[in-house]
Design an enzyme around this catalytic site. Structure first.
Site, PDB file in Angstrom:
ATOM      1  N   ASN A  50       0.968  -1.329  -0.088  1.00 21.89           N
ATOM      2  CA  ASN A  50       0.119  -0.113  -0.398  1.00 21.89           C
ATOM      3  C   ASN A  50       1.165   1.312   0.122  1.00 21.89           C
ATOM      4  OD1 ASN A  50      -2.275  -1.457   0.068  1.00 21.89           O
ATOM      5  ND2 ASN A  50      -2.542  -1.273   2.534  1.00 21.89           N
ATOM      6  N   ARG A 377     -10.666  -3.831 -14.174  1.00 21.06           N
ATOM      7  CA  ARG A 377      -9.663  -4.420 -13.994  1.00 21.06           C
ATOM      8  C   ARG A 377      -9.990  -6.491 -13.822  1.00 21.06           C
ATOM      9  NH1 ARG A 377      -5.816  -1.788 -11.100  1.00 21.06           N
ATOM     10  NH2 ARG A 377      -6.532   0.201  -9.980  1.00 21.06           N
ATOM     11  N   ARG A 406      -4.964   2.181 -13.158  1.00 26.04           N
ATOM     12  CA  ARG A 406      -3.240   1.774 -12.367  1.00 26.04           C
ATOM     13  C   ARG A 406      -2.759   1.068 -12.304  1.00 26.04           C
ATOM     14  NH1 ARG A 406      -3.939   6.319  -9.387  1.00 26.04           N
ATOM     15  NH2 ARG A 406      -3.081   7.622 -11.002  1.00 26.04           N
ATOM     16  N   HIS A 436     -14.727   3.418 -15.000  1.00 24.89           N
ATOM     17  CA  HIS A 436     -15.439   2.297 -13.809  1.00 24.89           C
ATOM     18  C   HIS A 436     -16.313   2.011 -13.049  1.00 24.89           C
ATOM     19  CE1 HIS A 436     -14.588   1.574  -9.130  1.00 24.89           C
ATOM     20  NE2 HIS A 436     -12.886   1.617  -9.108  1.00 24.89           N
ATOM     21  N   TYR A 470     -12.062  -9.381  -1.537  1.00 29.93           N
ATOM     22  CA  TYR A 470     -12.283  -8.446  -1.426  1.00 29.93           C
ATOM     23  C   TYR A 470     -14.776  -8.384  -1.303  1.00 29.93           C
ATOM     24  CZ  TYR A 470      -9.414  -6.046  -4.318  1.00 29.93           C
ATOM     25  OH  TYR A 470      -7.809  -5.540  -4.733  1.00 29.93           O
ATOM     26  N   ARG A 566     -14.318   2.261   4.544  1.00 26.40           N
ATOM     27  CA  ARG A 566     -13.029   1.829   4.890  1.00 26.40           C
ATOM     28  C   ARG A 566     -11.033   2.611   4.984  1.00 26.40           C
ATOM     29  NH1 ARG A 566     -11.457  -1.233   0.290  1.00 26.40           N
ATOM     30  NH2 ARG A 566      -9.946   0.440  -0.150  1.00 26.40           N
ATOM     31  N   HIS A 594     -15.367  -3.992   0.054  1.00 23.00           N
ATOM     32  CA  HIS A 594     -14.722  -2.806  -0.888  1.00 23.00           C
ATOM     33  C   HIS A 594     -16.548  -2.430  -1.894  1.00 23.00           C
ATOM     34  CE1 HIS A 594     -13.477  -2.344  -6.011  1.00 23.00           C
ATOM     35  NE2 HIS A 594     -12.986  -1.729  -5.601  1.00 23.00           N
TER      36      HIS A 594
END
Length: 736
Positions: A50, A377, A406, A436, A470, A566, A594
């Protein structure tokens, strides 16, 4: 008391400092002795990973702004150079705590379980022979030592590559001191298992093996000292999409620059010769605060390898097998179910295989005429992408691939080209906006001859791998209003075709931000009129200034607001006269939280929304996002009672945001009912419910129910939902 103006910087936390607080909550999981010790090592690796991304993206961006003299301040009133001044000390403090966790907590705890990391100099003769053979056969053939001099300039060090710096003096000729640099081979495992007594597991770090053999690499030199180091570089991509013939070509051409961006951070082993540190600092043109001398292994993300290579399941979480949807494997079976009812899946507790089957069934079902899907993704060996390629031979398939996701850009470029080669119509979204939203849309000729649409709308990526850890929600539906709106979103993505109304959907950047503020303001109006007013929101981050100001207005009006955030949160709760009715908690545990969920009490006619967007400026105004109203009352009840309510009972993994910016295990400001020592972990509860052990799934402990009954949130989330009238079910949400 004088009310602070809504623009006052004291109303907002800095987003970057708040993110560091989130990473500290992850570090707390590494420190928590109740977690299995190898999982604790993995949590520590996650904090390091992270922090890598934070430094190479966020810190790098701030540095660039400061160097360019930009003094634009955020809602917190801080300019880039002021944020950097605070971040520099905060990051150093965090890194110190990371290494204390490794040395003082995890190393002893692992040793108690007979799992150890050895240094080369302490290897026993038998182990040393094995290591030396490994070095000669596997390591040295991959090494390229460089001695820096006018004929051999400092080698380019790739982003985050582990290297060794060696201080050298020639044994003959001159007596000058030279610097040697060698990259530790990335093709080899970061840790190497060595022979050990029966019942124990022992490792040595690869860099330690390289350091021990430095004199073999530098014949004719005396090695005066060595140290492993690692450079983190600016990894932002700077695209001029408007000037590019193809976004794919533009992203592809920029990717190689990421590995060669300006240095942002140098990590080097504590105790390194000052001469080595100074030469590296000078070469990479870094300020003193950008040097991190660490008392332990450089790059703690290598502990992922440590976790994966250690065959001790007793030191890890008990494996969890998600619940499979009970349905025939015939391609048409799932569509038959969806014509009768919507399906809501709670991942990872409900298996993601149902979503994969939705796409695979569409690919193999001859009655499916077309498929449209977004990909942000996905996994390296994606069954969804392969199903789409298979389908392209027989039906119309359109895929919007986001190339600017990214650190997944290279993977997405490969998939985009493979999909194109298979005959899929591939688009890359809209210039200046990331795609997204998580949408899939099928058109199918059903047995009655009618062509109907079926859709998947999700809060998470089309990635079966990350779906195992997730928490996300998936809606599969045949609802005509929703599927028509999804169709319009795809038209927007491929043709810039905008609708005046998207019905049960809110779409960024068109109306999502405005609609969210309207829903919050509607709750404030209900509170002022004395009607029931409550907002419950579960997001990854809360940073948008307008959303925060709207929440402050609702709190002042009398609405009760419960937020599960979160990660980073810029809202400051608990301020008298401003946010005293707002409570913010964060849940960090085994699975990455998530999902995005929004509940509005709406004067007694509660509405539930799900979607892909966080309450951040980039999600509301710089991406194509979708939030949708959940219409089925049974599914609304499931979200409230079975998903949200357990989070408010959590006594183990929940932390509460204080008005100071710190997080506490105990909630501020309100007396809590005693729990009689009952411990409750929401994620464990969800796993228990998915496995349906002893027929008690879905039941909260009575002591926690009593505790929750003191909270306004309990009345809403625990209520039984009556069947909505047809008019209510079909009505577009009034956000005015």
């Amino acid at each position: 008391m004088r009310r602070a103006p809504s623009e006052s910087p004291r109303l907002f936390f800095n987003r970057h400092l708040s993110w560091l607080q989130f990473n500290r909550r992850v570090l707390e999981e590494a420190l928590d002795s109740r977690n299995p010790v190898l999982e604790r090592a993995k949590f520590l690796a996650i904090t390091a990973s992270n922090l890598d991304e934070f430094v190479e993206v966020r810190v790098a961006g701030l540095l660039q702004q400061a160097e360019q003299g930009k003094n634009d301040v955020g809602p917190d009133g801080l300019a880039p150079h002021e944020v950097l001044a605070q971040l520099s000390s905060a990051i150093h403090e965090f890194v110190k705590d990371q290494y204390e966790c490794w040395r003082e907590k995890l190393v002893p705890a692992l040793a108690e379980e007979s799992v150890r990391v050895r240094s080369f100099r302490r290897l026993k003769p038998e182990a040393r022979k094995v290591v030396e053979r490994f070095y000669l056969e596997r390591v040295e053939p991959l090494m390229t030592p460089v001695t820096v001099d006018p004929a051999h300039p400092f080698p380019h060090v790739l982003n985050k590559a582990l290297c060794m710096a060696v201080l050298l003096r020639r044994k003959r000729k001159d007596s000058g001191i030279h610097l040697g640099v060698v990259t530790v081979p990335r093709a080899l495992p970061r840790v190497f298992r060595i022979p050990s007594p029966e019942g124990s597991i022992e490792y040595i770090f690869l860099h330690d093996i390289v350091a021990a053999h430095a004199e073999r690499l530098y014949h004719g030199y005396k090695v005066l000292g060595s140290a492993p180091f690692r450079v983190t570089r600016n990894s932002n991509l700077y695209l001029r999409e408007e000037e590019s013939r193809s976004i794919l070509d533009s992203v592809d051409s920029q990717l190689h620059r990421r590995r060669k961006g300006e240095a942002v951070r140098l990590e080097i082993e504590a105790g390194a010769d000052p001469e080595i540190v100074e030469r590296l600092r000078s070469n990479f043109r870094l300020a003193a605060w950008q040097i991190f001398q660490v008392d332990g292994p450089v790059n703690l993300s290598r502990l992922f390898n440590f976790y994966d290579q250690t065959p001790r399941p007793d030191l890890k979480f008990t494996p969890f097998t998600p619940k499979e949807m009970a349905i025939s494997h015939e391609p048409h079976a799932l569509f038959n179910v969806l014509r009768g009812r919507d399906v809501l899946l709670h991942h990872p507790y409900d298996s993601y295989s149902t979503v994969v089957r939705f796409i695979e069934s569409a690919a193999s079902d001859p009655d499916v005429l077309s498929i449209k899907q977004t990909l942000y993704r996905t996994s390296e060996d994606s069954p969804i992408a392969r199903a789409l390629m298979q389908a392209a031979a027989k039906k119309e398939v359109t895929v919007v691939v986001e190339l600017k996701a990214r650190f997944d850009e290279a993977s997405n470029i490969r998939w985009a080209r493979s999909l194109q080669d298979a005959g899929v119509q591939v688009y890359h979204g809209l210039v200046g906006l990331k795609t997204h939203c998580k949408l899939a849309l099928l058109a199918r000729r059903d047995p009655d001859g009618k062509v109907r649409r079926y859709a998947h709308l999700g809060t998470g990526n089309y990635n079966p791998s990350t779906a195992r850890f997730y928490t996300d929600l998936s809606l599969l539906t045949n609802d005509a209003q929703i599927t028509e709106a999804v169709h319009y979103v795809f038209n927007f993505l491929t043709a810039y075709s905008e609708q005046a109304n998207y019905g049960p959907l809110s779409v960024a950047p068109l109306n999502l931000g405005r609609n969210c503020v309207s829903l919050i303001d509607r709750e404030a109006a209900h509170a002022r009129a004395g009607r029931p007013a409550l907002i419950v929101a579960k997001v990854n981050s809360l940073l948008d200034k307008e959303i925060i100001q709207a929440l402050y207005r609702a709190s002042r009006a009398g609405a009760h607001i419960e937020l599960i955030v979160r990660g980073a949160c810029a809202l400051r709760p608990g301020m008298r006269g401003i946010s005293s009715r707002i409570r913010v908690r964060s849940v960090v545990g085994r699975f990455l939280e998530h999902s995005r969920i929004f509940v509005f009490r709406n004067g007694g006619d509660t509405e539930v929304y799900l979607g892909s967007a966080d309450w951040m400026p980039r999600n509301l105004y710089e991406r194509v996002e979708v939030i949708f109203r959940l219409k089925d009352p049974d599914l609304c009840e499931k979200v409230c009672r079975e998903i949200l309510l357990p989070y408010f009972a959590d006594t183990e993994k929940a932390r509460f945001l204080l008005s100071s910016g710190e997080y506490s295990r105990t909630p501020p400001g309100r007396p809590e009912a005693p729990t009689n020592g009952t411990r409750f972990n929401a994620q464990e509860f969800f796993m228990h419910a998915a496995l349906d052990r002893e027929g008690e799934s879905g039941l909260l402990p009575e002591s926690l129910v009593e505790k929750l009954q003191n909270s306004p949130v309990y009345e809403v989330l625990s209520e039984k939902w009556g069947a909505a009238t047809e008019a209510e079910a079909d009505a577009e949400p009034d956000a005015s």
